[in-house]
Design a protein around this motif. Structure first.
Motif, PDB file in Angstrom:
ATOM      1  N   SER C 386       0.833  -1.209   0.000  1.00 41.50           N
ATOM      2  CA  SER C 386       0.000   0.000   0.000  1.00 41.50           C
ATOM      3  C   SER C 386       0.863   1.252   0.000  1.00 41.50           C
ATOM      4  CB  SER C 386      -0.904   0.019   1.236  1.00 41.50           C
ATOM      5  OG  SER C 386      -1.847  -1.012   1.163  1.00 41.50           O
ATOM      6  N   CYS C 387       1.917   1.221   0.813  1.00 38.10           N
ATOM      7  CA  CYS C 387       2.821   2.377   0.859  1.00 38.10           C
ATOM      8  C   CYS C 387       3.424   2.620  -0.523  1.00 38.10           C
ATOM      9  CB  CYS C 387       3.952   2.132   1.850  1.00 38.10           C
ATOM     10  SG  CYS C 387       3.400   1.998   3.541  1.00 38.10           S
ATOM     11  N   ILE C 388       3.820   1.527  -1.158  1.00 38.25           N
ATOM     12  CA  ILE C 388       4.473   1.651  -2.460  1.00 38.25           C
ATOM     13  C   ILE C 388       3.522   2.284  -3.474  1.00 38.25           C
ATOM     14  CG2 ILE C 388       5.330   0.274  -4.401  1.00 38.25           C
ATOM     15  CD1 ILE C 388       6.559  -1.631  -2.246  1.00 38.25           C
ATOM     16  N   LEU C 389       2.272   1.843  -3.430  1.00 38.96           N
ATOM     17  CA  LEU C 389       1.293   2.412  -4.345  1.00 38.96           C
ATOM     18  C   LEU C 389       1.155   3.916  -4.117  1.00 38.96           C
ATOM     19  CD1 LEU C 389      -0.943   2.144  -6.457  1.00 38.96           C
ATOM     20  CD2 LEU C 389      -2.525   1.535  -4.622  1.00 38.96           C
ATOM     21  N   GLN C 390       1.070   4.304  -2.871  1.00 41.64           N
ATOM     22  CA  GLN C 390       0.934   5.735  -2.582  1.00 41.64           C
ATOM     23  C   GLN C 390       2.185   6.515  -2.971  1.00 41.64           C
ATOM     24  OE1 GLN C 390      -1.945   6.643  -2.652  1.00 41.64           O
ATOM     25  NE2 GLN C 390      -2.378   7.607  -0.685  1.00 41.64           N
ATOM     26  N   LEU C 391       3.343   5.893  -2.791  1.00 46.02           N
ATOM     27  CA  LEU C 391       4.575   6.560  -3.203  1.00 46.02           C
ATOM     28  C   LEU C 391       4.580   6.749  -4.719  1.00 46.02           C
ATOM     29  CD1 LEU C 391       7.262   4.795  -0.961  1.00 46.02           C
ATOM     30  CD2 LEU C 391       6.532   7.196  -0.842  1.00 46.02           C
ATOM     31  N   ALA C 392       4.159   5.702  -5.418  1.00 45.49           N
ATOM     32  CA  ALA C 392       4.164   5.780  -6.876  1.00 45.49           C
ATOM     33  C   ALA C 392       3.272   6.915  -7.355  1.00 45.49           C
ATOM     34  CB  ALA C 392       3.713   4.454  -7.478  1.00 45.49           C
ATOM     35  N   LEU C 393       2.179   7.114  -6.632  1.00 45.23           N
ATOM     36  CA  LEU C 393       1.263   8.182  -7.031  1.00 45.23           C
ATOM     37  C   LEU C 393       1.708   9.540  -6.496  1.00 45.23           C
ATOM     38  CD1 LEU C 393      -2.000   6.191  -6.305  1.00 45.23           C
ATOM     39  CD2 LEU C 393      -1.349   7.056  -8.564  1.00 45.23           C
ATOM     40  N   GLY C 394       2.773   9.532  -5.703  1.00 44.20           N
ATOM     41  CA  GLY C 394       3.261  10.792  -5.153  1.00 44.20           C
ATOM     42  C   GLY C 394       2.331  11.372  -4.111  1.00 44.20           C
ATOM     43  N   ASN C 395       1.621  10.509  -3.412  1.00 44.90           N
ATOM     44  CA  ASN C 395       0.585  10.979  -2.496  1.00 44.90           C
ATOM     45  C   ASN C 395       1.048  11.136  -1.050  1.00 44.90           C
ATOM     46  OD1 ASN C 395      -1.657  11.510  -4.071  1.00 44.90           O
ATOM     47  ND2 ASN C 395      -2.275   9.353  -4.143  1.00 44.90           N
ATOM     48  N   ALA C 796      12.215   7.527   0.890  1.00 44.03           N
ATOM     49  CA  ALA C 796      11.424   6.403   1.377  1.00 44.03           C
ATOM     50  C   ALA C 796      11.909   5.151   0.663  1.00 44.03           C
ATOM     51  CB  ALA C 796       9.952   6.639   1.078  1.00 44.03           C
ATOM     52  N   ARG C 797      11.729   4.012   1.307  1.00 44.58           N
ATOM     53  CA  ARG C 797      12.237   2.773   0.707  1.00 44.58           C
ATOM     54  C   ARG C 797      11.102   1.934   0.127  1.00 44.58           C
ATOM     55  NH1 ARG C 797      15.868  -0.525   4.753  1.00 44.58           N
ATOM     56  NH2 ARG C 797      14.001  -0.420   6.044  1.00 44.58           N
ATOM     57  N   ALA C 798      11.102   1.767  -1.174  1.00 45.07           N
ATOM     58  CA  ALA C 798      10.151   0.834  -1.772  1.00 45.07           C
ATOM     59  C   ALA C 798      10.654  -0.589  -1.568  1.00 45.07           C
ATOM     60  CB  ALA C 798       9.980   1.130  -3.259  1.00 45.07           C
ATOM     61  N   VAL C 799      11.941  -0.716  -1.398  1.00 47.48           N
ATOM     62  CA  VAL C 799      12.530  -2.026  -1.119  1.00 47.48           C
ATOM     63  C   VAL C 799      13.058  -2.006   0.306  1.00 47.48           C
ATOM     64  CG1 VAL C 799      14.359  -3.629  -1.720  1.00 47.48           C
ATOM     65  CG2 VAL C 799      13.172  -2.359  -3.516  1.00 47.48           C
ATOM     66  N   VAL C 800      12.498  -2.859   1.141  1.00 44.25           N
ATOM     67  CA  VAL C 800      12.931  -2.916   2.539  1.00 44.25           C
ATOM     68  C   VAL C 800      13.813  -4.138   2.689  1.00 44.25           C
ATOM     69  CG1 VAL C 800      12.160  -3.090   4.934  1.00 44.25           C
ATOM     70  CG2 VAL C 800      10.882  -1.683   3.306  1.00 44.25           C
ATOM     71  N   TRP C 801      15.103  -3.923   2.475  1.00 43.54           N
ATOM     72  CA  TRP C 801      16.001  -5.070   2.335  1.00 43.54           C
ATOM     73  C   TRP C 801      16.189  -5.864   3.610  1.00 43.54           C
ATOM     74  CZ3 TRP C 801      17.584   0.054   1.536  1.00 43.54           C
ATOM     75  CH2 TRP C 801      18.322   0.632   2.598  1.00 43.54           C
ATOM     76  N   ASN C 802      15.848  -5.280   4.738  1.00 41.68           N
ATOM     77  CA  ASN C 802      16.031  -6.033   5.974  1.00 41.68           C
ATOM     78  C   ASN C 802      14.829  -6.915   6.330  1.00 41.68           C
ATOM     79  OD1 ASN C 802      14.900  -3.438   6.139  1.00 41.68           O
ATOM     80  ND2 ASN C 802      15.175  -3.363   8.355  1.00 41.68           N
ATOM     81  N   PHE C 803      13.842  -6.972   5.468  1.00 42.61           N
ATOM     82  CA  PHE C 803      12.662  -7.811   5.723  1.00 42.61           C
ATOM     83  C   PHE C 803      12.763  -9.109   4.927  1.00 42.61           C
ATOM     84  CE2 PHE C 803       8.966  -4.941   7.334  1.00 42.61           C
ATOM     85  CZ  PHE C 803       9.765  -4.493   8.370  1.00 42.61           C
ATOM     86  N   PRO C 804      12.024 -10.136   5.343  1.00 42.05           N
ATOM     87  CA  PRO C 804      12.090 -11.412   4.608  1.00 42.05           C
ATOM     88  C   PRO C 804      11.747 -11.231   3.134  1.00 42.05           C
ATOM     89  CG  PRO C 804      10.831 -11.686   6.628  1.00 42.05           C
ATOM     90  CD  PRO C 804      11.168 -10.229   6.528  1.00 42.05           C
ATOM     91  N   ASP C 805      10.778 -10.396   2.828  1.00 43.61           N
ATOM     92  CA  ASP C 805      10.447 -10.111   1.439  1.00 43.61           C
ATOM     93  C   ASP C 805      10.696  -8.630   1.176  1.00 43.61           C
ATOM     94  OD1 ASP C 805       9.598 -12.690   0.781  1.00 43.61           O
ATOM     95  OD2 ASP C 805       7.593 -12.315   1.576  1.00 43.61           O
ATOM     96  N   PRO C 806      11.903  -8.288   0.733  1.00 44.06           N
ATOM     97  CA  PRO C 806      12.223  -6.872   0.533  1.00 44.06           C
ATOM     98  C   PRO C 806      11.208  -6.178  -0.376  1.00 44.06           C
ATOM     99  CG  PRO C 806      14.196  -8.185   0.374  1.00 44.06           C
ATOM    100  CD  PRO C 806      13.057  -9.153   0.470  1.00 44.06           C
ATOM    101  N   ILE C 807      10.829  -6.865  -1.454  1.00 45.40           N
ATOM    102  CA  ILE C 807       9.704  -6.392  -2.247  1.00 45.40           C
ATOM    103  C   ILE C 807       8.530  -7.261  -1.832  1.00 45.40           C
ATOM    104  CG2 ILE C 807       8.730  -6.236  -4.569  1.00 45.40           C
ATOM    105  CD1 ILE C 807      11.585  -5.827  -5.571  1.00 45.40           C
TER     106      ILE C 807
END
Ligand code: MGD
Ligand code: MGD
Ligand code: HEM
Ligand code: HEM
Ligand code: SF4
Ligand code: SF4
Ligand code: SF4
Ligand code: SF4
Ligand code: SF4
Ligand code: MO
Lengths: 366, 207, 993
Positions: C386-395, C796-807
């Motif tokens: 959800s965060c990524i979607l909002q980032l993509a829209l610049g919201n 902001a990070r669209a890829v959270v590399w420290n999580f099990p699923d970065p994407i």
């Protein structure tokens, strides 16, 4: 009407979608009228016509209140109906129209006219008296049991009638006289009396029917009697058995037919029938039936009471004390009298015999 | 003189029952008596709408007309109230009321209902304003305190509007204009004889 | 059931003032009534009731000012009348309410029209607050379970016995053998004090509701851009042009938020609702999308696919402020093509495109989510999608945009920020030594002393067991758990048992405990569950169970943080009812028994409540102000908050900002420029007068006007790419116009701004960063003098590399009805130790597929909320005004399924779940759910697999309405980052009962 446009102008920012922007062909859809509210909202946002139609159709929606506690909570507005005498309108309003425009005024008129007729009749015709002198020999007309049955029934009825009348008409004749508080308390008491005596009346009526059904069994003579109107308006009184056709009309038409209707509807209104969900629509119908039937019954019984008291000499005594004079029996119930003389019917049926009566009764049978 | 009315905006009502509990709270209404309730139509399918309903304080009130003891009266603000000391609990008002507003504390046999209770528009009853007796029998008299009904004041979305008919109609109309839809004011046709919010209803005229 | 209104009773009720003698009174009334009523009606014709007058009706508020020139209206009784301003204790909207108190009795509740948050509005729960002043169904005094029955004991005995038992367990098995379940119902001061208390006890084994609520949000969102909280506010939603609710049923869960949404909608905002159910919120939408429970990532990335495909993303914004979107883009374009999206979430391309178009054409737009996204084994990934979607829209960082994450309980935000978390100290300070030292200093205790309280220094920095898994802490084999002893004692301090999954196992765990203590105004659900006979031989014969009556938030004062991060101060409404005591008083009293009372309350004045000592909440808040720099809990002094509460009318409903200069009459504080409730982060000392941050990361405003940017928390560079914001991207008026790292003494010196500190500030700040500088001086200089943000300015990070699923990856739930999809989107691998416990994923999923579970349990079971009840529900089901409105636990079943199974609407049904549990509930046949899904509310308890538990409740403390708890039947499954329990997607079968 400038307010709406002003308001619109005042609102800054984006404007809402306007219904007029909706494609005109939305309503040209052949299924337009069959659309659900959701479908209609899709083509014409904000057009809730399908829902409002459902609503006035009385449809019951969802309410979180349990059905057992509030069976009608989901109903927004009672459905449209047309009761006899009302317009096609909301059921509550329709019921109000029937009750207030018909039952109350015409019911009052019926009772008033009946009363008036009886008064006129009384003054014009006077009580029916015996033509021959009394012999002093008594015949037992009603056993103590029959009398007890009749009087308990009569008392219940009169109680119900009086209380019912106060409920129906009290506000016109009593309220202005005694004031709201007193009238309220009185009516509250009477209403509760009515509610409890009603079931009592059911029992007494059952006894009445059982007790009197045999003697009220129709016979050929009844037609004769009826054709001559019992001789009430002149001519001689046609012979009859124990009960004449007039009395049989009271029995069959009043007690049995109207009585059952009154009882049925009354029990319903009293919420005493088991396994029924009492909803307003049914209550309205029950009330209308109850009111009409009771009014008719009251009119009828008024006649009965008249005959039983002022209207006919000796009748009241018969029901009060149990016996009639031989002459009374001969003049009013010839066939019955004949049977008694012929010994087909004992002149004394009850075991308990008042000493005063024993002699006379014995006289006939010999 | 102001004429009190309710509007429930079905485009806003979310069936949150805030109004219902506000009423319970303010008027200490017992379990089983719901002066106000919320009804949802088309529940769970597109087109779903909820509406909060209580006594509408009708212009030509059927309840009032059928009451055998004439215990109803209308205040100068057009609020339909009744006198519980006079009420006999016959239930006729509930048969007549289009909206199912009159409530009874009991559902017993023998027609035992207890005294009728219904929405008072938070205007108490015939007892002395603000008295304990008034509160016990009818709940708060907010109107006398210069306040509007608790249910509408607390409505979570301001779907429920209460107050002078002209004012609430104005607010409602503004919304309708703004959103360009949803013009039906629910219940007004039946209660006030005029389907259009803002058209002054004709008092006492029979439909 | 017929309840009659309370007539009298101790300290309760509206008309509690009894008439002299009931008989006399009724006689008097009877006589009065015998008079004609005509004259009494004349009373109605009073003057001054002209209602047209003063009817000030705005667009949204409709109130009539008390124009009455009538003088004081005679009221019930004539005692001392006070009005106390409080805040609804049910959900995170934070609706204010005025309590009218007469002679110590809460007699009336009035709406607060001035509140910019609720404008007087309340949902059912808020409108029923005054019932808390009755408390008839509450626990009245301490109780102890003796031979299966609860018996009354005194507080002294209770404190003595409980503390003795705890000390005994601590002695035998170490401090980690006790588990402390705190509460999001506690105010900030209590929540904070509890974390401090548990720390002094020597443990990190504490947690609260957020774990099973928004933990995935907090972790996922914080790791994306800085803070794991709602970015904007309910009020700001008025400015949105499109609002997508995905996994939120706000109409039932946050009803008053709908006030703002519907306002926006009337101004043209488009509303999209994405939910497996056609909810009350969906009923208000322009577009409703039904998705399969647990498939949000597929849908969100499906939208993103169209956005990228059509070039609708905000390229400039992404370039300047977002890291890693290119990687996400590649993945989305290849993996989430429309066919795959439809397969996974069931939404056809046209619908997805339609939603994408709506989001593209209407900006700013906001996304709202709640439990529909968080409560999954992949919750952390869903929220990031959800965060990524909002980032993509610049919201993000825009008025009218943002991720409006609706929090849960009234103070779950605050308890998350400063309360009992197993992996952090207040204000998100991790468990590293530095944090401990920071707090040791703030608490005025020796760091070494705290360290000695712990089992070992290692345990001090090791995150504790989570609330969702305490049962495994009890039941798991000792050699598999990552602490010395199993859990032996549990303290339920404001939490229900039926809100955690795997009820059958919880019962076993409860039976196995040595000690169970429940501190709650309504401890009854836990009490009944504990008292219910357990399986033969599995009940610990030495188990002790105690119930201690806590008071509610209306019987104490303190601050509460709403979802929009605004803090509101509750005044104390009434004295604690019955024998109940405030939570902080109880903490203090336990601390006395444990021997660290002086340390605990060192910085606080004490006050007397019902003759006993209690720490003053204001002082606790001041300690929070002095220590919680990281989350910006430092500016909200009691004085500022109290001034806000008294002057609510001055705040704008849309911006939340105070409209003009206004000095509070009581403490003289001028609220000018403040945002209502000083939404955190409110940086620096109160004297800095930071106004709070209405919308996070908003570069269009100066930092001293609440502006900001994304946080620098993840380094400055990754894979050779710049992690700081690109040049030119910074908050309005910042002296540094490029990206910059977070503020510390080195940076300040490098920038040459060190000298702007005062001498004492320099001394305090030397060697510190902005989070540990106790003077707040660095923050002052950085923000006020230079317009820079203390946490730096990064991407902001669209890829959270420290999580099990970065994407974010879609993974099927452990218990699902689609083995075909589980093959394509399998779950994680098992983990041997995770928050001290082995945690299973793949082995469970594989076994379920092998067992053909989907055939036996073909229906997806999801759960959620009803507007009338809250949480486990014991509290709200004890409120007759609410209980009357929902009297039966039910299951929503689609008509098609109901017909197949012969289940009629309103009839009883058995719900079978894979755990072997069977639940007897009422069927609600409705198209609200699709044919593959059933839904149950989770607020019920008091029935156990068809049996009424009434006999096991403490006398008089059973709620008005009882029903089957859904969590008796829920299954295993935990989020791979936060241990969130899976409550939104499991399976079941339904049968006619
Ligand atoms: N009345 C009331 N209000 C409350 C609470 C309460 O108990 N009662 N609790 C408060 C708390 S603690 C919280 S956390 C919030 C929760 O507030 P919400 O999360 O809004 O409430 P829920 O009903 O749990 O879930 C929301 C919706 O998620 C849907 N859903 C289920 N699975 C999925 C899925 O996989 N994807 C998507 N997109 N949707 C799904 C459900 O159908 C449900 O309609 O409410 C707060 N407010
Ligand atoms: N199946 C399923 N399970 C769920 C969810 C779901 O959607 N589905 N939602 C989950 C979510 S999001 C949450 S937040 C949890 C909520 O679940 P819980 O938080 O367990 O539910 P509540 O009943 O609100 O618990 C709060 C307790 O605190 C008590 N309390 C109130 N005020 C005070 C106080 O001042 N002091 C003390 N000591 N106690 C107080 C109340 O009496 C009550 O017992 O449930 C979770 N469980
Ligand atoms: C046979 C004699 C009866 C008469 C004359 C009679 C008459 C009436 C009348 C006039 C009304 C008022 C109608 C109105 O105000 O519109 C009424 C109402 C009612 N009657 Fe009867 N009735 C009789 C029998 C019964 C019986 C047998 C029952 C019940 C078993 C009954 C139960 C009721 C009830 C429940 C009402 C509604 C009012 C209330 O609830 O109090 N009645 N009746
Ligand atoms: C105050 C009221 C009443 C009075 C004074 C009264 C009077 C009488 C009298 C005098 C008789 C005897 C007539 C005869 O000897 O032939 C009689 C018979 C009878 N009455 Fe009544 N009555 C009253 C009310 C009622 C009521 C309310 C009912 C039933 C609803 C009723 C039903 C009968 C029946 C069934 C008989 C027997 C004759 C027959 O079957 O027709 N009466 N009444
Ligand atoms: S709504 Fe019903 S109760 Fe209210 S005035 Fe109209 S008819 Fe009477
Ligand atoms: S129940 Fe009471 S108020 Fe209603 S009609 Fe009967 S007497 Fe009148
Ligand atoms: S106006 Fe008052 S009495 Fe009527 S429903 Fe609303 S709160 Fe209840
Ligand atoms: S409070 Fe308002 S929104 Fe909620 S149910 Fe009542 S009328 Fe509808
Ligand atoms: S429960 Fe939430 S929305 Fe309802 S009144 Fe309380 S704070 Fe407001
Ligand atoms: Mo929650």
């Amino acid at each position: 009407q400038t307010a709406p446009s002003q308001a619109a102008a005042q609102t800054s920012g984006i404007q809402g979608q306007n219904i007029f922007e909706v494609k005109p062909e939305a309503s040209a859809d052949p299924d337009y009228l069959k659309q659900s509210n959701g479908e209609r909202n899709k083509v014409q946002p904000g057009n809730n016509a399908p829902m409002w139609r459902q609503v006035s159709g009385g449809i019951t929606g969802y309410s979180s209140l349990p059905l057992t506690e509030a069976p009608e909570a989901g109903n927004l507005i009672q459905r449209f109906v047309q009761y006899p005498g009302s317009r096609y309108t909301n059921a509550g309003e329709a019921w109000r129209q029937v009750r207030n425009n018909w039952i109350i005024p015409y019911g009052a008129a019926l009772l008033f006219v009946t009363l008036l007729a009886l008064v006129i009749f009384y003054f014009a015709r006077g009580p029916i008296t015996l033509h021959s002198p009394e012999t002093g020999r008594k015949i037992e007309r009603f056993t103590p049991f029959e009398r007890a049955t009749h009087w308990s029934n009569a008392i219940a009825f009169v109680t119900l009638a009086l209380s019912g009348l106060v409920m129906a008409f009290g506000k016109f004749f009593l309220l202005p006289v005694i004031g709201a508080s007193l009238f309220g308390w009185l009516t509250y008491a009477l209403k509760n009396v009515h509610n409890f005596v009603g079931p009592l009346f059911v029992v007494t009526t059952a006894f009445m029917i059982v007790t009197f059904i045999r003697s009220n069994w129709p016979s050929k003579d009844d037609l004769q009697w009826l054709m001559k109107a019992g001789g009430l308006f002149g001519g001689t009184e046609p012979p009859s058995h124990r009960f004449n056709a007039g009395e049989k009309v009271v029995f069959w038409g009043g007690l049995l037919f109207l009585g059952s209707i009154v009882i049925g509807s009354g029990l319903f209104l009293d919420k005493l029938l088991p396994g029924v969900v009492y909803v307003r629509g049914d209550m309205q119908v029950a009330h209308m039936i109850h009111a009409v039937a009771t009014l008719l019954m009251m009119a009828l019984i008024m006649g009965h009471i008249y005959i039983g008291t002022l209207g006919m000499k000796g009748a009241y005594k018969a029901m009060r004390e149990g016996d009639v004079d031989e002459t009374w029996a001969r003049e009013h119930h010839k066939l019955w009298y004949d049977d008694i003389v012929a010994g087909k019917i004992p002149a004394q049926r009850s075991a308990v015999q008042p000493a005063a009566r024993r002699a006379g009764a014995g006289g006939i049978s010999t | 003189m102001a004429r009190m009315k309710f509007v429930c905006d079905s485009e806003r009502c979310i069936e949150c029952n805030g109004c219902v509990t506000a009423c319970k709270n303010e008027n200490e209404v017992p379990w089983g008596v719901n002066r106000r309730r919320v009804v949802t139509l088309n529940d769970g399918v597109p087109g779903e709408k909820s509406i909060s309903v209580a006594c509408m304080h009708c212009s030509d009130a059927p309840c009032m007309a059928v009451c055998p003891v004439q215990c109803f009266y209308r205040t100068e603000e057009g609020v339909v109230l009744h006198d519980k000391d006079v009420c006999i609990g016959c239930g006729y008002c509930s048969y007549a009321c289009p909206f199912g507003a009159p409530q009874f504390p009991s559902q017993g046999n023998f027609g035992m209902r207890g005294k009728m209770d219904k929405c008072t528009f938070c205007a108490g009853g015939p007892e002395v304003n603000g008295s304990e007796a008034e509160f016990e029998k009818y709940g708060r008299n907010r109107l006398a305190e210069g306040k509007l009904p608790a249910c509408a004041e607390m409505c979570s979305t301001k779907a429920l509007l209460a107050g002078d008919g002209d004012v609430v109609a104005d607010i409602f109309r503004t919304r309708v204009v703004q959103r360009g839809k949803g013009a039906e004011v629910w219940g007004w046709g039946t209660a006030y004889g005029s389907k259009v919010a803002g058209n002054p209803p004709v008092e006492g005229v029979k439909k | 059931m017929l309840l009659t209104p309370r007539k009298s009773g101790p300290a309760v009720g509206g008309a509690a003032i009894a008439p002299a003698l009931p008989f006399i009174d009724s006689l008097r009334r009877g006589l009065a009534n015998a008079l004609p009523t005509l004259d009494r009606r004349a009373f109605l014709r009073r003057s001054g009731i002209g209602v047209g007058v003063g009817l000030a009706a705005g667009q949204l508020t409709l109130m009539r000012k008390a124009a009455a020139a009538e003088g004081p209206v005679s009221r019930v009784g004539a005692g001392k009348v006070e009005v106390k301003r409080t805040v609804c204790s049910h959900c995170s909207v934070g609706c204010a309410s005025d309590a009218v108190v007469e002679n110590g009795v809460w007699v009336r509740q009035e709406p607060v029209f001035d509140s910019p948050i609720n404008l007087g509005a309340h949902c059912a729960k808020g409108a029923a607050l005054r019932e808390h002043g009755h408390g008839e169904y509450r626990l009245r005094y301490p109780m102890k379970l003796v031979n299966g029955k609860y018996e009354r004991i005194s507080w002294d005995t209770a404190l003595e016995e409980v503390s003795a038992k705890i000390k005994e367990l601590r002695q035998a098995s170490g401090p980690d053998a006790i588990y402390w379940i705190g509460s999001s119902k506690h105010n900030n001061e209590q929540a904070y004090l509890l974390r401090k208390f548990v720390s002094f006890f020597g443990s990190n084994n504490c947690d609260h509701q957020a774990r099973i609520c928004h933990s995935t949000t907090v972790a996922g969102v914080a790791n994306t851009w800085g803070y794991g909280a709602m970015t904007n506010s309910y009020n700001d939603m008025r400015n949105a042009k499109v609002a997508m609710y995905i996994g939120s049923n706000a109409a039932e869960a946050h009803p008053v938020s709908m006030l703002h949404l519907l306002h926006a909608k009337e101004r043209g905002c488009k509303v999209v609702v994405v939910d497996p159910r056609f909810t009350r919120t969906a009923a208000k939408s322009d577009e409703y999308v039904r998705i399969r429970s647990g498939s949000d990532i597929a849908f969100l990335f499906g939208i993103l696919h169209h956005i990228f495909k059509n070039g609708w993303e905000d390229k400039k914004y992404l370039e300047a402020r977002v890291f890693g979107m290119d990687k996400v883009r590649d993945e989305v374009m290849t993996k989430w093509t429309p066919d795959k999206v439809e397969e996974a979430c069931g939404v056809p391309e046209a619908t997805v495109l339609k939603v994408a178009t709506l989001l593209n054409e209407n900006r700013p737009g906001t996304i709202v989510w709640c439990m529909g996204q968080t409560q999954h084994t992949i919750g952390n990934a869903i929220v990031r999608a959800s965060c990524i979607l909002q980032l993509a829209l610049g919201n993000i960082g825009r008025t009218g945009g943002g991720t409006n994450i609706f929090r849960g309980h009234d103070n779950v935000q605050g308890a998350t920020d400063v309360g009992p978390n197993p992996d952090s100290l207040p204000s998100y300070y991790g468990l590293a030594e530095g944090s401990w030292r920071h707090f040791a200093a703030a608490w005025g205790v020796d760091y070494e002393w705290i360290k000695k309280q712990f089992a070992s220094p290692a345990m001090m920095t090791k995150p504790g067991i989570t609330l969702s898994r305490w049962i495994d802490g009890v039941l798991e084999k000792n050699e598999l758990i990552d602490q010395d002893s199993n859990l032996r004692g549990v303290v339920y301090w404001g939490h229900s048992p039926n809100s955690q999954t795997r009820g059958l196992e919880m019962k076993r765990a409860m039976d196995k405990l040595d000690l169970l203590v429940v501190i709650d105004p309504y401890p009854s659900a836990t009490a009944a569950m504990a008292a219910m006979p357990g399986a033969q031989g599995q009940v610990n014969p030495n188990r002790a169970v105690y119930l201690l009556p806590a008071c509610t938030q209306f019987e104490t004062s303190g601050s509460v943080t709403a979802s929009n991060r605004s803090l509101q101060w509750r005044e104390k409404v009434i004295d604690p009812l019955w024998e109940s005591r405030s939570d902080h008083m109880i903490m203090y009293q336990f601390a006395q028994k444990f021997g660290f009372a002086n340390e605990l309350v060192k910085n606080y004045k004490m006050q007397k409540v019902k003759g006993m000592d209690e720490p003053v909440p204001d002082d606790i808040l001041r300690e929070i102000n002095r220590s919680c720099w990281a989350a910006g809990y430092t500016g909200q002094s009691p004085e500022r908050l109290q001034a806000h509460m008294r002057n609510m009318a001055a705040f704008d409903v849309s911006t939340l900002r105070a409209k003009g200069p206004l000095k509070d009459k009581v403490n003289g504080y001028d609220i000018e420029g403040d945002y209502f409730g000083l939404p955190w982060p409110c940086y620096g000392t109160p004297e800095l007068k930071h106004p709070g941050s209405p919308n996070l990361y908003d570069t269009s405003k100066h930092v001293m006007d609440g502006g900001g940017n994304f946080r620098a928390n993840f380094g400055v560079e990754r894979d050779g790419k710049n992690l700081l914001a690109e040049d030119g991207s910074c908050s309005l008026g910042a002296d540094i116009t490029t990206g910059y790292p977070e503020l510390d003494h080195v940076l300040l010196k490098k920038l040459g701004w060190w000298e702007e500190l005062t001498e004492p500030e320099k001394k305090a700040a030397e060697g510190k960063n902005w989070k540990t500088d106790p003077s707040g001086g660095m923050i002052r200089v950085f923000m006020k003098n230079h317009g820079c943000h203390p946490f730096g300015n990064a991407k902001a990070r669209a890829v959270v590399w420290n999580f099990p699923d970065p994407i974010p990856q879609h993974r099927e739930p452990l218990y699902g009805n689609r083995p075909d999809l589980a093959a394509k989107y399998p779950t994680h691998n098992d983990m041997a130790t995770f928050w001290r416990l082995p945690t299973l994923y793949k082995s469970v999923q594989d076994k379920n597929i092998a067992d053909n579970l989907a055939r036996k349990f073909p229906l997806v079971l999801t759960s959620g909320r009803l507007v009338e009840y809250e949480g486990g529900g014991e509290e709200t089901r004890s409120n007759p005004w609410l209980a009357e409105l929902q009297q039966e636990m039910f299951i929503e079943i689609n008509p098609k399924v109901a017909a197949e199974k012969g289940i009629l609407n309103g009839a009883r049904a058995w719900v079978h779940t894979p755990t072997g549990a069977k639940l007897n509930v009422q069927a609600l046949v409705t198209e609200r759910v699709g044919p593959d899904t059933v839904f149950m509310p989770f607020h019920f308890s008091g029935h156990w697999q068809g049996v009424d538990m009434l006999p096991f409740y403490p006398n008089g403390a059973a709620p008005v309405v009882r029903g089957e708890a859904i969590n008796t039947g829920t299954t295993y499954g935990y989020d791979s980052v936060t241990m969130m329990q899976e409550t939104k997607t499991t399976v079941c079968n339904v049968e006619k009962a």
